[in-house]
Design an enzyme around this catalytic site. Structure first.
Site, PDB file in Angstrom:
ATOM      1  N   ARG A 496       0.885  -1.272   0.085  1.00 56.09           N
ATOM      2  CA  ARG A 496      -0.178   0.003   0.081  1.00 56.09           C
ATOM      3  C   ARG A 496       0.981   1.238  -0.018  1.00 56.09           C
ATOM      4  NH1 ARG A 496      -5.295   1.708  -1.066  1.00 56.09           N
ATOM      5  NH2 ARG A 496      -5.768   3.574   0.259  1.00 56.09           N
ATOM      6  N   GLU A 497       1.974   1.272   0.728  1.00 55.57           N
ATOM      7  CA  GLU A 497       2.769   2.387   1.057  1.00 55.57           C
ATOM      8  C   GLU A 497       3.655   2.798  -0.406  1.00 55.57           C
ATOM      9  OE1 GLU A 497       2.955   4.543   3.179  1.00 55.57           O
ATOM     10  OE2 GLU A 497       1.963   3.524   5.046  1.00 55.57           O
TER      11      GLU A 497
END
Length: 646
Positions: A496-497
């Site tokens: 996600r990051e």
């Protein structure tokens, strides 16, 4: 059109790259030629050394671009046709439109244009070229470009001046743009536009001056602004825009008083009342709740309805949840999130049979609420996994596609931005089969960030092995084990990051796979005895994963082993999560829905869903026995009792 990409620069797999490692000297010459072409240093371009190079079109692009606008449009069109499978064609068309427009060559511009171009300046040139050929289209497009609350490029001057001279942009349009500039805080543009208004607008300007000093004067200024009241809608819309944001409660009271005396166009009325309803719910302003609900129901706006359902959830108004979910547009209502909450509300109302139908509809989807619904039904998660395999012959064919060869060559000469432009254009314009072949190629080459983006551009939502590749798996398993942290949660956070980009840098300064702030990385490094890794050392994948694992482990300890709360804190910061838990609604799903930051709400849902996918893929794509949350995480009270300090 087969997408095109490149020659392999190293022997990686016999089934993928069988291209001979020739042309490295040509690459050097191409790198030098491209740099010279960018600087118009044509005497440094060794044409003979690059004539047969796959990237020669990039040098030709710069040569032709630098000869614009004198070049005949036929030559531009010939270049575009010759490079139609490359972004070079799009770039050349855009350059020609801009140069022909600036030079006042409308016929040449229209010869190369293939519709309304992208970019404000180019659109202004395009509509300027249409002023005589298609005046109605020019007027319509020009007014759209005019009605914005900011200054437009100089390229728009001729278009705007001509439309004003023809009466296509009149005093009412000048006033409306002035009000948009007020909303945007563009006082300079307001003053410029004000000087263009006739004396007929003097009383409207007096009302404006009063409202700029005091929004509350909206109940006192005349209801009719400007000749024929044509300025009333823009004036009241702009005033209420600022008033609602400054003091929603007072704005609501004032609007209830003044609105019966106004006659506004629907677009202005709807904009004002949508704003009021939105901020009333966001800021929990409860007076005039009946009026608010009437506006939400009348407008049928998906975002307002979502907020109204969340408001009902916060109040444990289960009949209200059912009612407002049913009012949502069909497409929105069918989403797993709202089917899940419909099921929860029906269950609370004692309608278990209908609740199960809603849960079943939600459980078909692969996301947080789909998985939560599956847990309610006691069934495995629906991964909807698509498996893709290519044979060796197909892989050899893909490696020879022109776009693939160009991408490889651009990567070899250290032009990653151009390489990505080639790649993603090929994915976007290819057939679904070609896009999958390109994804397979990226996977075989180990281009992990590009692989993830390829699945997004190609909309390969079910190709989970490509969307969630096993990047840095050994490091996640090792350092997760050392820190006592679920490695699949770590993978979900990294995915996600940064989408596996080890050199990712956020606008806030977070760095690397797990997006660590330098100060946090320095503190963690010193605590672990490895010292401050510095702004570049933190980009090393193993170091980044080790530090990120340690930090996440500390957050999990802070919240008594709860991974959901820790994931929220990883995104929003532990201080905010501590405050949310002190006023939380207790159950895990209600806690997630109550998170006030949309970014963090979506982040927590994505990370927990991703961890399910990673664990399932580690089991060969089977979700049997995989659980998004532990039994404790699903049943514990999400309140201040989660704080370990308590």
């Amino acid at each position: 059109m087969p997408p095109s990409f490149g020659r392999c620069k190293a022997l990686i797999a016999a089934t993928l790259c069988v291209l001979p490692l020739t042309g490295q000297a040509d690459d050097r010459a191409m790198r030098e030629a491209l740099e010279a072409a960018r600087n118009a240093q044509w005497e440094k371009v060794d044409r003979g050394a690059i004539e047969d190079h796959v990237l020669v079109g990039y040098v030709d692009y710069h040569r032709l671009r630098q000869r614009l606008p004198e070049v005949d449009p036929d030559r531009v069109l010939a270049f575009i046709e010759r490079h139609e499978d490359s972004p070079l064609s799009d770039w050349m068309r855009g350059q020609a439109i801009a140069r022909y427009g600036h030079a006042g060559r409308p016929a040449s511009l229209l010869a190369v244009a293939d519709g309304v171009p992208e970019g404000t300046a180019r659109q202004c040139y395009y509509y300027t070229a249409l002023l005589d050929r298609a005046p109605q289209d020019a007027a319509r497009g020009g007014r759209e470009l005019w009605l914005v609350g900011r200054s437009q490029p100089d390229a728009c001057d001729t278009l705007f001046d001509t439309l004003r001279a023809r009466g296509e942009i009149g005093q009412a349009h000048i006033w409306e743009r002035m009000m948009l500039a007020w909303q945007a805080g563009e006082s300079g543009l307001m003053n410029y536009l004000g000087r263009q208004l006739s004396t007929d607008w003097q009383s409207a300007r007096a009302s404006l001056d009063r409202l700029r000093k005091d929004y509350a004067a909206v109940t006192e200024v005349p209801a009719c602004a400007g000749p024929g009241c044509r300025g009333s809608g823009p004036l009241f819309a702009a005033a209420m825009h600022g008033f609602t944001r400054a003091d929603t409660e007072a704005a609501l009271e004032a609007w209830r008083k003044v609105s019966p005396h106004l006659s506004l166009e629907a677009r202005h009325l709807d904009a004002i009342e949508r704003d009021l309803a939105f901020y009333a719910m966001v800021r929990e302003v409860d007076q005039h709740g009946g009026w608010r609900d009437e506006v939400v129901a009348r407008l049928g706006d998906a975002e307002l309805l979502e907020l109204r359902v969340r408001r009902a959830l916060a109040e444990r108004d289960w009949p209200g949840v059912i009612d407002w979910v049913h009012r949502m547009p069909d497409e929105t209502r069918r989403e797993a999130r709202w089917q899940y909450w419909l099921g929860r509300a029906l269950e609370q109302q004692g309608d278990s049979a209908t609740a199960e139908e809603a849960y079943a509809a939600a459980a078909d989807e692969r996301n947080f609420f789909g998985f939560a619904a599956a847990d309610r039904l006691g069934r495995p998660y629906a991964l909807n996994l698509e498996r893709n395999t290519l044979d060796a012959a197909t892989r050899r064919e893909v490696a020879e596609w022109p776009a693939v060869r160009r991408t490889e060559a651009l990567r070899r000469i250290d032009e990653p931005g151009l390489a990505n432009s080639e790649w993603y254009r090929a994915v976007a314009r290819g057939t679904p089969e070609q896009a999958r072949a390109l994804a397979d190629y990226a996977a075989q080459r180990g281009w992990l960030p590009e692989l993830v983006q390829t699945t997004i551009v190609g909309q390969m939502w079910d190709a989970l092995a490509w969307r969630f590749p096993e990047a840095y798996r050994d490091d996640f398993l090792h350092w997760g084990g050392v820190a006592g942290v679920d490695p699949y949660l770590l993978m979900g956070i990294a995915r996600r990051e940064s989408a596996y980009n080890p050199v990712a840098l956020s606008p806030a300064g977070a760095r690397g796979l797990m997006q660590l702030m330098p100060a946090t990385a320095a503190q963690l490094g010193r605590r672990l005895g490895i010292g401050d890794p510095g702004p570049y050392g933190v980009l090393e994948p193993e170091v980044n994963i080790r530090l990120g694992s340690t930090y996440l482990g500390e957050l999990i300890d802070r919240y008594s082993g709860n991974r959901l709360a820790a994931a929220a804190a990883y995104n929003a910061g532990p201080g905010r999560v501590d405050r949310w838990l002190r006023d939380a609604p207790e159950e895990f799903d209600l806690f997630v829905e109550s998170i006030p930051f949309r970014e963090t709400r979506n982040y927590v849902q994505a990370v927990l869903a991703y961890r399910v996918i990673f664990e399932s893929l580690s089991r060969g794509g089977e979700s049997e026995g995989v659980s998004m949350l532990s039994p404790t995480e699903k049943t514990v009270r999400y309140d201040r009792s989660l704080l370990a300090s308590n």
